[in-house]
Design an enzyme around this catalytic site. Structure first.
Site, PDB file in Angstrom:
ATOM      1  N   CYS A   9       0.921  -1.287  -0.106  1.00 52.62           N
ATOM      2  CA  CYS A   9      -0.050   0.013   0.000  1.00 52.62           C
ATOM      3  C   CYS A   9       0.792   1.331  -0.089  1.00 52.62           C
ATOM      4  CB  CYS A   9      -0.794  -0.111   1.327  1.00 52.62           C
ATOM      5  SG  CYS A   9      -1.548   1.425   1.903  1.00 52.62           S
ATOM      6  N   CYS A  33       0.987   3.292   3.124  1.00 52.77           N
ATOM      7  CA  CYS A  33       1.547   2.631   4.172  1.00 52.77           C
ATOM      8  C   CYS A  33       3.093   2.775   4.002  1.00 52.77           C
ATOM      9  CB  CYS A  33       1.220   1.233   4.419  1.00 52.77           C
ATOM     10  SG  CYS A  33      -0.432   0.969   4.342  1.00 52.77           S
TER      11      CYS A  33
END
Ligand code: FAD
Length: 524
Positions: A39, A42
């Site tokens: 991600c 992230c």
């Protein structure tokens, strides 16, 4: 495999095997970030989380900072159990919480270091006498009556008093910063304690005041009246030292945490090709992990899932096992007639049907054109872009394929399904938000299949340009306007301020993402 976090970081890396036993029934509280190493957001956020972990590493005995990577196959089930659907999700666990505790979500929009640190203080203070973390000192302020009698007394240790306004966190942060140090006790008092304030002669807040072991007291000179300066000053007082074994057990836990798999060997691939292994691995992840974080689907979510399955069933090139699976799923979803779908039933069907080639023994995925130079880069999001590019091109090649489906009434059916899927299910929240903004601003101008292909290409390039040089940029595959001249020289031109020859780009995209450019191999 290298991941977003390593043993060098001052935090605890949890896994399915260590999560429950670490965060529940624990003598300390826990702050846990569930992330996904693919991600993009992230990846960006990992630097903030590491700064936070470093900033509060001396608090670990009372509140530990930790992470768990939901993208790792062995962690899928535990992430599902803990209800993780979006990344990153931050949860905290009180000390001595029962084994059934699934954590309390951290809901604040601001996840910067100072905010999270202050929330950690609040979490500690929200404990009751019964579940107070074993080694957590008192965080409540002391009164004048408590403290005035100590002035002029001899003692073994220094006593530091932070006098501050009621909404200040400095005192509590300094108390926690000194947790692992002996030779000094830190207490806080509020500016409203007039007798104490007058006795100490404190005129501004926050202020640090020091009672020396020899019964004298002073207001020490610190460069700035801030947490860092107070804590650093106290740590260097004569006789103040880190307690033996003062570093928390994080290192031990990390060693114990299983599931940090060995890296796979690199497979050479041709970037002019599109590999079915990437598409199938992406679908594997999407069906078995991303959607599997939902216990059931109903209403809007169910219809988005149905539309996605129908789209892939109708447009995925070349037939084969993927199409057979999607067709079976699509028929079965239609037979449900809109009732609530228990997601486990999808998993059962997928397990039965999905004997696709990417499944390496023991489960998992095999990236080829979407391999990253290290774990956590490329992979799933790369495959999702690739899949949707292919679907836009296939739709242009077979414009009647979506007849008799809901999509036949929309000008950009592939993009509309993609938009709804990304908005509803894509685990990277930030990415979903950005994509939705772009779709809301420009999708209604897309009127035909060719414009659909070009809109996605353009949008993808905007994301590439935004991410270029950030942490989610794989150094081996730097994000740049795509296709580069090596892949398509005629796509580029400099005429009337334009950079691209859009007609040639369209021809290139149709060829690149066309069925005949698909490779079923796993390497060159
Ligand atoms: P990717 O960008 O994933 O591209 C995959 C492949 O597609 C490339 O290898 C190339 O062959 C081809 N390609 C590249 N550009 C184009 C193009 N313009 N047109 C057609 N094909 C192309 N990450 C974030 O950090 N922040 C975000 O906001 C964000 N938003 C995202 C939105 C969506 C819808 C998706 C699917 C992903 C998003 N991501 C975001 C992830 C990010 O875009 C990348 O997918 C990820 O960083 C992996 O990059 P990559 O190098 O594998 O290449």
């Amino acid at each position: 495999a290298a991941s977003l976090y390593t043993d060098e970081d001052p935090l605890v890396i949890l896994s399915s095997g260590s999560l429950r036993s670490s965060v529940t029934n624990s003598s300390s509280a826990w702050l846990l970030q569930f992330f996904s190493s693919w991600c993009g957001h992230c990846i960006q956020y990992s630097s903030t989380w590491k700064v936070l972990a470093e900033d509060v590493k001396d608090w670990q005995a009372v509140i530990a900072v930790s992470v768990l990577d939901c993208a790792q196959e062995e962690n899928h089930e535990i992430c599902r159990e803990f209800g993780i659907q979006l990344f990153p999700t931050i949860k905290f666990f009180h000390a001595h919480s029962p084994e059934t505790d699934r954590g309390t979500p951290f809901r604040g929009a601001n996840r910067q270091v100072q905010t999270v640190r202050q929330v950690m203080v609040d979490i500690l203070q929200n404990h009751t006498k019964l579940d107070w973390p074993d080694r957590c000192p008192r965080l409540e302020p002391y009164s004048s009556e408590d403290l005035l009698p100590r002035l002029g007394q001899r003692s073994e240790d220094y006593t530091a008093i932070v006098v501050e306004e009621p909404d200040s966190y400095v005192g509590r942060e300094v108390i926690l910063d000194l947790l692992m140090f002996s030779g000094v006790q830190v207490k806080r008092a509020l500016s409203s304690e007039r007798p104490l304030v007058e006795a100490l002669g404190v005129t501004s807040f926050p202020s640090l005041y020091l009672l020396h072991p020899n019964s004298t007291h002073t207001e020490p000179r610190v460069e700035k009246k801030q947490r860092f300066f107070f804590s650093s000053f106290l740590k260097t007082l004569p006789g103040v030292q880190r307690k033996a074994g003062g570093r928390s057990s994080a290192a031990g836990l990390q060693e114990a945490a299983p599931g940090r798999g060995a890296s796979e060997s690199w497979r050479r691939f041709d970037s002019a090709k599109v590999y079915t292994a990437d598409l199938e691995s992406g679908l594997h992840y999407l069906l078995r992990v991303e959607l599997a974080s939902h216990d059931y689907l109903e209403g809007e979510e169910l219809s988005i899932f149905k539309d996605f399955v129908t789209l892939v069933a109708k447009l995925y090139p070349g037939g084969g096992s993927v199409v057979r699976l999607m067709e079976a799923l699509s028929d079965w979803l239609l037979s449900l007639q809109g009732r609530r779908l228990v997601y486990q039933n999808v998993l059962d069907l997928v397990d039965n049907k999905m004997r696709v080639r990417q499944c390496v023994p023991g489960g998992g995925v095999r990236w080829v054109g979407c391999q990253g130079s290290r774990a956590g880069l490329r992979g799933y999001p790369c495959s999702l872009w690739t899949l949707f590019h292919i679907l836009t091109v296939q739709h242009a090649a077979k414009p009647t394929a979506l007849e008799n489906t809901g999509g036949s009434r929309e000008a950009a059916p592939v993009l509309q399904v993609m938009r709804r899927y990304i908005r509803t299910f894509f685990g990277c929240q930030e990415c979903g938000r950005h994509f939705e903004q772009a779709a809301a601003a420009g999708l209604d101008q897309v009127q035909n299949p060719d414009q659909q292909i070009l809109w996605l290409w353009e949008q993808h390039n905007r994301v590439n340009s935004r991410l270029s040089g950030t942490l989610s940029d794989d150094p081996l595959f730097p994000k740049a306007p795509w296709p580069g001249p090596a892949l398509c020289a005629t796509c580029h031109e400099e005429k009337n301020g334009a950079r691209w020859n859009r007609d040639n780009v369209l021809v290139f995209l149709r060829r690149h993402y066309g069925a005949s450019n698909l490779s079923h191999r796993h390497a060159i």
